[in-house]
Motif scaffolding. Structure first.
Motif, mmCIF file in Angstrom:
data_model
loop_
_atom_site.group_PDB
_atom_site.id
_atom_site.type_symbol
_atom_site.label_atom_id
_atom_site.label_comp_id
_atom_site.label_asym_id
_atom_site.label_seq_id
_atom_site.Cartn_x
_atom_site.Cartn_y
_atom_site.Cartn_z
ATOM 1 N N ILE A 199 0.849 -1.193 0.000
ATOM 2 C CA ILE A 199 0.000 0.000 0.000
ATOM 3 C C ILE A 199 0.884 1.242 0.000
ATOM 4 N N ASP A 200 0.572 2.177 -0.874
ATOM 5 C CA ASP A 200 1.280 3.470 -0.932
ATOM 6 C C ASP A 200 2.789 3.274 -1.110
ATOM 7 N N ARG A 201 3.161 2.486 -2.107
ATOM 8 C CA ARG A 201 4.594 2.280 -2.334
ATOM 9 C C ARG A 201 5.254 3.590 -2.737
ATOM 10 N N GLU A 202 6.505 3.751 -2.293
ATOM 11 C CA GLU A 202 7.211 5.017 -2.550
ATOM 12 C C GLU A 202 8.713 4.772 -2.581
ATOM 13 N N GLY A 203 9.378 5.313 -3.598
ATOM 14 C CA GLY A 203 10.840 5.296 -3.672
ATOM 15 C C GLY A 203 11.421 3.930 -3.980
ATOM 16 N N GLN A 204 12.760 3.904 -4.062
ATOM 17 C CA GLN A 204 13.501 2.675 -4.314
ATOM 18 C C GLN A 204 14.621 2.542 -3.295
#
Length: 725
Positions: free
Chosen positions: A430-435
């Motif tokens: 849920i709400d994935r962000e960045g690497q």
């Protein structure tokens, strides 16, 4: 069997059937007496004879029920009614409408037999009633000859009497049904109330138990931390570590019991927040590093470099899930010191549905197929677990299963006895962000020994994503020979043993002196803390089993002299905290604690952190001390005699508001870890809440956060207070 008693064993539930039979029986008996009087008046003995089967059936039903055979009684009762109505239909003139009596027969079975539990008896009685009715309708009233009761009597007396009887019996059946429904409702409400009271009593008991255990455990954990920070011999350090591990295990059991209670009560709440995904798994694996080493198990970690850096999740509950699965895998993969090590692998990546897939696999004792279906039930343990005396409460996997369900995920298991086990967890991202941060490894090569069991090969994909190359050597000799030629773009990953560093005795690949100083090397060790005193040469040591991505990246950056990006962190609060510690007299903290041992622990902890503690026994003395002296912060237990922490806080806040003083931070330290206690502390006017046992690290962070609030206010508080006095 047809008449086998399968009614509830509970006395109250059996009495329901008795009431139904007795109430309806009185109605039937009254009707039979009425028909007999009418037969005597009309001089029609046949009418009296027709009431015989119904009357006898009712009498026998009452007798059987009174002697504890209600099922047999109800069957005889129904049979008597069917016989009586059938005979009446073929011997009374149709002008009396004898078919109306079938209304009573059709309703009776559903009232007297339990649907679901007594389906056989119910089906037989209904079928017999239907056959009787169809026979009357198809054959007619005069099939066996002219009716014995003529038309005139039927029209003048029996039609009205039968209608009245049907009305009476249906009313009696409805009354019995109403009594039955009311009784069931009352019992359901009583059971619900009793269940709520039992649940509340259990919650109160668990809270009290948790409080009573946490209070002395605070002394144990606190003193162990103080001992660990003092100068100890190797044997003393081992003893202290054992005490710490044992106290941690006890606290884990307490938390599991409380979690299970919250889950059963439906009061387990999740705190979804922005979470650094890989960090949760790394910290969980790092926590169990020494646990794995103590069990002679190699713990490895494998991750997909394409994972998002952040996702929305309850990081605490996710960590709890991973710790439980990993600790179980390590525990059940334990090997004797003379045997090859067991192996546990934590794999984090994506599933086919692009959700988070976590696998924990081991080569331990495995699980029998017959036990897999009950694996996630509370307090369940397989025969292998009990036989090998692995211990545990049997709550861990039950809690894990419930937590994963709360996170809208799923868990599966594959195992064979003696072949190890693999748990697979799927969680939505849920709400994935960045690497995940990746060091610049372009034109760089990482060389390692093929077929090593340290898990370096799991980093091939992450290294290649960063632009680097992976090169494997077949033998230690090949690796050493290649390392003799200096190449600033190559780093050699070398397995390393602590004893080999101390004794300089081992196979060539394990002896660090075979690698020139100018060769870029990273030495792997399962226990790098033992090497701190022996790093005479400028080698880089990387903790293995497991190798963590964050540590591996830093080691590569150091080896290649790469510049790592500096995180944007506000250190003003930390700098202020450290500056305060450097003063000759640290910030003054008033602490209220009624337990003698915990007062000693708290005083020692505050002193180690550079504060000046003033410890009192209860809230009343704390209130007087606050009025007469100047303090920067207050720590208080919540449950104390005379004046507890809540009342102490209210009195201080009232005085501050009345006298216009500044607000002094008040932090609760309590053994009450139940849901809602933190909110209760904040509503009472406190600024923070800590649960016993309180570690030095947690105490340092909390005090560092809230001491800043007290800056520049203590003097104003003191001046205002003395002016009002």
């Amino acid at each position: 069997m047809l008449f086998e008693e399968n009614t509830p064993k509970n006395k109250d539930q059996r009495s329901i059937y008795t009431k139904v039979i007795f109430i309806t029986s009185w109605g039937i008996v009254a009707c039979c007496i009425g028909w007999m009087l009418l037969a005597y008046y009309l001089n029609e003995p046949l009418i009296a004879l027709l009431t015989g089967p119904a009357l006898l059936g009712t009498i026998f039903a009452t007798i059987f029920t009174a002697y504890g055979m209600p099922l047999l009684g109800r069957t005889v009762w129904s049979a008597g009614g069917i016989v009586a109505v059938t005979l009446a239909s073929f011997t009374i003139h149709e002008a009396a409408n004898p078919e109306l009596m079938y209304l009573v027969l059709l309703g009776g079975p559903f009232l007297t037999f339990a649907v679901g539990r007594e389906n056989l008896q119910l089906t037989i009685v209904v079928a017999a009633t239907a056959i009787s009715l169809m026979a009357v309708l198809l054959l007619g009233n005069d099939f066996f000859g002219a009716p014995w009761v003529g038309k005139e009597t039927a029209e003048k007396y029996l039609a009205t009497g039968l209608l009245f009887m049907v009305f009476i019996l249906i009313a009696v059946e409805m009354a019995a049904f109403g009594i039955l429904a009311h009784t069931n409702q009352v019992k359901m409400e009583a059971s619900s109330t009793q269940a709520r009271l039992a649940s509340r009593a259990k919650t109160d008991f668990l809270a009290a138990m948790s409080h009573e255990i946490r209070t002395p455990m605070n002394g144990v954990v606190g003193m162990v931390e103080i001992l660990e920070n003092s100068k100890l011999t190797t044997e003393q350090s081992r003893i202290v570590e054992t005490i710490r591990d044992s106290s941690t295990a006890l606290l884990s059991i307490i938390e599991n019991i409380l979690d299970m209670s919250r889950i059963e009560a439906g009061k387990l709440e999740l705190k979804l927040q922005k979470t650094e995904v890989l960090s949760v798994f790394e910290k969980s694996a790092d926590t169990l590093r020494h646990f794995a080493e103590a069990h002679h198990v190699t713990l490895l970690m494998n991750y997909d470099p394409d994972l998002p850096k952040y996702m929305s999740c309850d990081s605490g509950r996710l960590r709890q899930i991973i710790l439980n699965l990993l600790s179980n895998a390590i525990k059940f993969s334990k090997r004797p010191p003379e045997d090859p090590k067991g192996q546990v692998i934590l794999t984090v990546g994506f599933s086919d549905k692009d959700d988070l897939k976590v696998e924990v696999s081991d080569d331990g004792i495995g699980i029998g197929e017959e036990f897999l279906s009950s694996l996630f039930d509370p307090f369940e343990q397989s025969a292998e677990v009990r036989r090998h005396e692995f211990g545990g409460s049997g709550l861990g996997l039950a809690i894990v299963s419930q937590l994963i369900e709360k996170l809208n995920g799923s868990i599966g298991v594959q195992s064979q006895r003696g072949q190890g086990t693999t748990f697979t967890v799927h969680l939505p991202i849920i709400d994935r962000e960045g690497q995940i941060r990746c060091p610049d490894l372009r034109n760089k090569t990482i060389a390692y020994l093929k077929n090593s069991d340290d898990g370096v090969h799991y980093f091939q994909k992450p290294i290649e994503k960063c632009g680097g190359h992976f090169k494997a050597f077949d033998t230690p000799a090949d690796l050493i020979a290649a390392a003799q030629i200096r190449n600033d773009n190559v780093v050699y990953i070398v397995p390393f043993a602590c004893d080999d560093w101390q004794n300089d005795k081992a196979s060539p690949v394990f002896n660090s002196r075979n690698f020139p100083d100018e060769t870029k090397t990273i030495f792997l060790s399962p226990a790098p803390h033992h090497l701190a005193e022996r790093s005479e040469r400028e080698h880089i040591f990387l903790p293995s089993a497991p190798i963590l991505n964050s540590a591996f990246s830093k080691a590569l950056e150091r080896a290649f002299n790469l510049k790592a990006p500096k995180p944007n962190v506000d250190n003003s609060e930390k700098d202020e905290f450290l500056a305060n510690k450097s003063d000759d007299v640290g910030p003054r903290i008033l602490a209220a604690e009624d337990n003698d041992i915990n007062r000693v622990v708290l005083e020692s902890q505050l002193a180690q952190l550079g504060y000046t503690p003033v410890i009192v026994e209860d809230g009343a003395k704390a209130y007087e001390a606050w009025k007469l002296d100047d303090f920067d912060l207050i720590l208080t237990d919540c449950q104390m005699p005379i004046v507890d922490g809540f009342e102490l806080t209210r009195k201080i806040r009232d005085d501050e508001e009345k006298d216009g003083q500044g607000r002094i931070p008040i932090i609760a330290i309590t053994a009450n870890a139940v849901r809602g206690e933190g909110e209760r502390c904040l509503l009472a006017g406190m600024d923070a809440y800590m649960t016993k046992p309180t570690t030095l690290a947690a105490l340092k962070v909390t005090l560092g956060q809230h001491y800043k609030k007290a800056d520049h206010t203590s003097t104003e508080q003191s001046e205002a207070r003395f002016k009002t006095e």
